[in-house]
Design a protein around this motif. Structure first.
Motif: not given
Length: 202
Positions: A87-99, A135-140, A174-181
């Motif tokens: 299983a390959v699961i794309g999961a971004p962080m929304y308000n500190f947790t999963i969608p 595959a996770i992504s986090r804004g910070g 993980s892709a982190d800090g994507i909302q930093v700039g």
């Protein structure tokens, strides 16, 4: 071999987690051309959140006719997951947790007697033979020692839930800090995509 590919970002083509999950699947497809891939977009075809009627039906009570499509969708989601070796699961962080869309899916596959059981020694996971890659992504930045570490409920939640199902060694890209700039976003995405191309084949 069956692979279940799922995305839960609401951002469509602008989503970092979608780009990374696609790169993971491409890497595995190239390494294993005979893969049977099933794709589920949890935002385009969302599962309903659990209701009292759904839980009553799961406990054996008669289900009202209008609940039929919901129960069928629930069974389809569970069957897909049970049938998949990967299983390959794309999961971004929304308000500190999963969608919430991913949470609704988890509520349909975290099923006693299917993905876990209760015994004399407590709960036991039944899905441990699967390989699960997130595959996770986090804004910070939420790593240990960072000011926001206590707010990290994405990776930690996924590790806990899938560990409960017996999957104790999930893989994370993980892709982190994507909302930093913009520079942080591009560098983090490039690093995650590189990690996807270097992923072990099996």
């Amino acid at each position: 071999m069956k692979l279940l590919h799922m995305d839960s970002s609401v951002l469509g083509p602008h989503s970092v987690s979608r780009q990374v999950s696609a790169a993971i699947v491409d890497r595995l497809r190239q390494a294993m051309p005979s893969l049977d891939i099933v794709y589920r977009d949890l935002t385009q075809s969302p599962l309903a959140h659990l209701s009292g009627s759904h839980l009553a039906a799961a406990q054996g009570r008669p289900a009202p006719a209008e609940l039929g499509p919901d129960l069928a969708a629930s069974k389809a989601a569970l069957d897909e997951f049970l049938a998949a070796e990967i299983a390959v699961i794309g999961a971004p962080m929304y308000n500190f947790t999963i969608p919430s869309q991913l949470k609704a899916w988890i509520d349909r596959v975290l099923v006693a007697g299917k993905t876990f059981s209760y015994g004399a020694n407590g709960p036991q996971g039944l899905a441990g033979a699967k390989r699960v890659i997130f595959a996770i992504s986090r804004g910070g930045y939420y790593g240990a020692g960072t000011p926001a570490a206590s707010l990290e409920h994405l990776e930690s939640y996924l590790r806990g839930v899938f560990g409960f199902m017996g999957i104790h060694h999930p893989e994370f890209i993980s892709a982190d800090g994507i909302q930093v700039g913009p520079e942080h976003r591009e560098k983090s995405l490039a690093s995650a995509l590189q990690a996807a191309t270097a992923l072990r084949a099996a």
